[in-house]
Design a protein around this motif. Sequence first.
Motif, PDB file in Angstrom:
ATOM      1  N   THR A 136       0.813  -1.220   0.000  1.00  0.00           N
ATOM      2  CA  THR A 136       0.000   0.000   0.000  1.00  0.00           C
ATOM      3  C   THR A 136       0.848   1.272   0.000  1.00  0.00           C
ATOM      4  O   THR A 136       0.333   2.349  -0.256  1.00  0.00           O
ATOM      5  CB  THR A 136      -0.932   0.031   1.232  1.00  0.00           C
ATOM      6  OG1 THR A 136      -0.130  -0.007   2.417  1.00  0.00           O
ATOM      7  CG2 THR A 136      -1.894  -1.135   1.204  1.00  0.00           C
ATOM      8  N   GLU A 137       2.143   1.137   0.297  1.00  0.00           N
ATOM      9  CA  GLU A 137       3.039   2.301   0.356  1.00  0.00           C
ATOM     10  C   GLU A 137       4.206   2.190  -0.627  1.00  0.00           C
ATOM     11  O   GLU A 137       5.178   2.933  -0.524  1.00  0.00           O
ATOM     12  CB  GLU A 137       3.576   2.454   1.777  1.00  0.00           C
ATOM     13  CG  GLU A 137       2.494   2.658   2.800  1.00  0.00           C
ATOM     14  CD  GLU A 137       3.021   2.596   4.219  1.00  0.00           C
ATOM     15  OE1 GLU A 137       4.233   2.392   4.414  1.00  0.00           O
ATOM     16  OE2 GLU A 137       2.203   2.761   5.140  1.00  0.00           O
ATOM     17  N   ASP A 138       4.109   1.298  -1.570  1.00  0.00           N
ATOM     18  CA  ASP A 138       5.214   0.983  -2.469  1.00  0.00           C
ATOM     19  C   ASP A 138       5.171   1.851  -3.722  1.00  0.00           C
ATOM     20  O   ASP A 138       4.670   1.433  -4.766  1.00  0.00           O
ATOM     21  CB  ASP A 138       5.170  -0.503  -2.839  1.00  0.00           C
ATOM     22  CG  ASP A 138       6.354  -0.930  -3.666  1.00  0.00           C
ATOM     23  OD1 ASP A 138       7.356  -0.204  -3.700  1.00  0.00           O
ATOM     24  OD2 ASP A 138       6.268  -2.007  -4.289  1.00  0.00           O
ATOM     25  N   GLU A 139       5.736   3.032  -3.633  1.00  0.00           N
ATOM     26  CA  GLU A 139       5.755   3.947  -4.770  1.00  0.00           C
ATOM     27  C   GLU A 139       6.761   3.530  -5.838  1.00  0.00           C
ATOM     28  O   GLU A 139       6.605   3.860  -7.008  1.00  0.00           O
ATOM     29  CB  GLU A 139       6.055   5.360  -4.285  1.00  0.00           C
ATOM     30  CG  GLU A 139       4.978   5.902  -3.370  1.00  0.00           C
ATOM     31  CD  GLU A 139       5.327   7.258  -2.794  1.00  0.00           C
ATOM     32  OE1 GLU A 139       6.358   7.833  -3.174  1.00  0.00           O
ATOM     33  OE2 GLU A 139       4.542   7.722  -1.945  1.00  0.00           O
ATOM     34  N   ASP A 140       7.799   2.794  -5.449  1.00  0.00           N
ATOM     35  CA  ASP A 140       8.852   2.400  -6.384  1.00  0.00           C
ATOM     36  C   ASP A 140       8.672   0.988  -6.942  1.00  0.00           C
ATOM     37  O   ASP A 140       9.529   0.505  -7.683  1.00  0.00           O
ATOM     38  CB  ASP A 140      10.219   2.496  -5.696  1.00  0.00           C
ATOM     39  CG  ASP A 140      10.531   3.917  -5.266  1.00  0.00           C
ATOM     40  OD1 ASP A 140      10.199   4.854  -6.024  1.00  0.00           O
ATOM     41  OD2 ASP A 140      11.084   4.085  -4.162  1.00  0.00           O
ATOM     42  N   GLU A 141       7.593   0.331  -6.572  1.00  0.00           N
ATOM     43  CA  GLU A 141       7.279  -1.021  -7.038  1.00  0.00           C
ATOM     44  C   GLU A 141       8.409  -2.006  -6.757  1.00  0.00           C
ATOM     45  O   GLU A 141       8.852  -2.750  -7.622  1.00  0.00           O
ATOM     46  CB  GLU A 141       6.900  -1.008  -8.517  1.00  0.00           C
ATOM     47  CG  GLU A 141       5.664  -0.189  -8.791  1.00  0.00           C
ATOM     48  CD  GLU A 141       5.214  -0.230 -10.237  1.00  0.00           C
ATOM     49  OE1 GLU A 141       5.754  -1.026 -11.023  1.00  0.00           O
ATOM     50  OE2 GLU A 141       4.308   0.542 -10.566  1.00  0.00           O
ATOM     51  N   ILE A 142       8.861  -2.006  -5.493  1.00  0.00           N
ATOM     52  CA  ILE A 142       9.933  -2.917  -5.085  1.00  0.00           C
ATOM     53  C   ILE A 142       9.450  -3.933  -4.050  1.00  0.00           C
ATOM     54  O   ILE A 142      10.221  -4.795  -3.633  1.00  0.00           O
ATOM     55  CB  ILE A 142      11.135  -2.139  -4.508  1.00  0.00           C
ATOM     56  CG1 ILE A 142      10.714  -1.293  -3.300  1.00  0.00           C
ATOM     57  CG2 ILE A 142      11.792  -1.286  -5.588  1.00  0.00           C
ATOM     58  CD1 ILE A 142      11.868  -0.695  -2.521  1.00  0.00           C
ATOM     59  N   SER A 143       8.202  -3.852  -3.663  1.00  0.00           N
ATOM     60  CA  SER A 143       7.673  -4.739  -2.629  1.00  0.00           C
ATOM     61  C   SER A 143       7.430  -6.142  -3.186  1.00  0.00           C
ATOM     62  O   SER A 143       6.852  -6.286  -4.260  1.00  0.00           O
ATOM     63  CB  SER A 143       6.364  -4.184  -2.074  1.00  0.00           C
ATOM     64  OG  SER A 143       5.847  -5.065  -1.100  1.00  0.00           O
ATOM     65  N   PRO A 144       7.832  -7.162  -2.433  1.00  0.00           N
ATOM     66  CA  PRO A 144       7.526  -8.531  -2.861  1.00  0.00           C
ATOM     67  C   PRO A 144       6.135  -9.001  -2.443  1.00  0.00           C
ATOM     68  O   PRO A 144       5.684 -10.064  -2.863  1.00  0.00           O
ATOM     69  CB  PRO A 144       8.600  -9.355  -2.150  1.00  0.00           C
ATOM     70  CG  PRO A 144       8.841  -8.614  -0.888  1.00  0.00           C
ATOM     71  CD  PRO A 144       8.697  -7.155  -1.253  1.00  0.00           C
ATOM     72  N   TRP A 145       5.452  -8.220  -1.608  1.00  0.00           N
ATOM     73  CA  TRP A 145       4.163  -8.652  -1.069  1.00  0.00           C
ATOM     74  C   TRP A 145       3.073  -8.481  -2.115  1.00  0.00           C
ATOM     75  O   TRP A 145       2.996  -7.462  -2.791  1.00  0.00           O
ATOM     76  CB  TRP A 145       3.832  -7.877   0.201  1.00  0.00           C
ATOM     77  CG  TRP A 145       5.030  -7.650   1.066  1.00  0.00           C
ATOM     78  CD1 TRP A 145       5.514  -6.460   1.511  1.00  0.00           C
ATOM     79  CD2 TRP A 145       5.953  -8.640   1.567  1.00  0.00           C
ATOM     80  NE1 TRP A 145       6.650  -6.641   2.247  1.00  0.00           N
ATOM     81  CE2 TRP A 145       6.953  -7.975   2.294  1.00  0.00           C
ATOM     82  CE3 TRP A 145       6.032 -10.020   1.460  1.00  0.00           C
ATOM     83  CZ2 TRP A 145       8.002  -8.639   2.920  1.00  0.00           C
ATOM     84  CZ3 TRP A 145       7.085 -10.683   2.075  1.00  0.00           C
ATOM     85  CH2 TRP A 145       8.042  -9.990   2.798  1.00  0.00           C
ATOM     86  N   SER A 146       2.206  -9.474  -2.230  1.00  0.00           N
ATOM     87  CA  SER A 146       1.138  -9.443  -3.234  1.00  0.00           C
ATOM     88  C   SER A 146      -0.139  -8.781  -2.736  1.00  0.00           C
ATOM     89  O   SER A 146      -1.019  -8.508  -3.532  1.00  0.00           O
ATOM     90  CB  SER A 146       0.791 -10.867  -3.689  1.00  0.00           C
ATOM     91  OG  SER A 146       1.856 -11.427  -4.399  1.00  0.00           O
ATOM     92  N   THR A 147      -0.246  -8.570  -1.426  1.00  0.00           N
ATOM     93  CA  THR A 147      -1.426  -7.930  -0.866  1.00  0.00           C
ATOM     94  C   THR A 147      -0.992  -6.890   0.161  1.00  0.00           C
ATOM     95  O   THR A 147       0.107  -6.953   0.701  1.00  0.00           O
ATOM     96  CB  THR A 147      -2.363  -8.935  -0.166  1.00  0.00           C
ATOM     97  OG1 THR A 147      -1.661  -9.564   0.898  1.00  0.00           O
ATOM     98  CG2 THR A 147      -2.886  -9.970  -1.126  1.00  0.00           C
ATOM     99  N   GLY A 148      -1.864  -5.967   0.405  1.00  0.00           N
ATOM    100  CA  GLY A 148      -1.569  -4.950   1.393  1.00  0.00           C
ATOM    101  C   GLY A 148      -2.853  -4.442   2.008  1.00  0.00           C
ATOM    102  O   GLY A 148      -3.906  -4.487   1.374  1.00  0.00           O
TER     103      GLY A 148
END
Length: 118
Positions: free
Chosen positions: A58-70
């Motif tokens: 939900t806070e990943d502006e750079d699209e680096i999160s591995p999480w599929s849900t937030g």
Amino acid sequence: MSYDLAVWEGERPAGDKTAGELFNRLYEQYVGTSTNQPPTAVITRYVALLLERWPDLTEDEDEISPWSTGPLIGEASGPLIYFPMVWSMAATASAYAAETAASLGLVCYDPQAKRLRP
């Protein structure tokens, strides 16, 4: 495609089969119901450590999160968190998630491979 991981509080099961049976019971009790319970303190700490490494979706502006849900904490209920990761980052993120779980004395289980981690 995603990769799912289950982490819970409790003694480490003796083997993969026992872990799978326990995971199924925990899933039915905490995820497979409409009654979502607040995550325990240890599970909340675990999620916080994961989010120190990678941002919440939900806070990943750079699209680096591995999480599929937030938010990731939303996947936790009581002593269990069962959460998905994007496939392209699953190897790295799941290794970190398993190591972090072990450092907190949590059980980490891979439901796809039906085996305990690490």
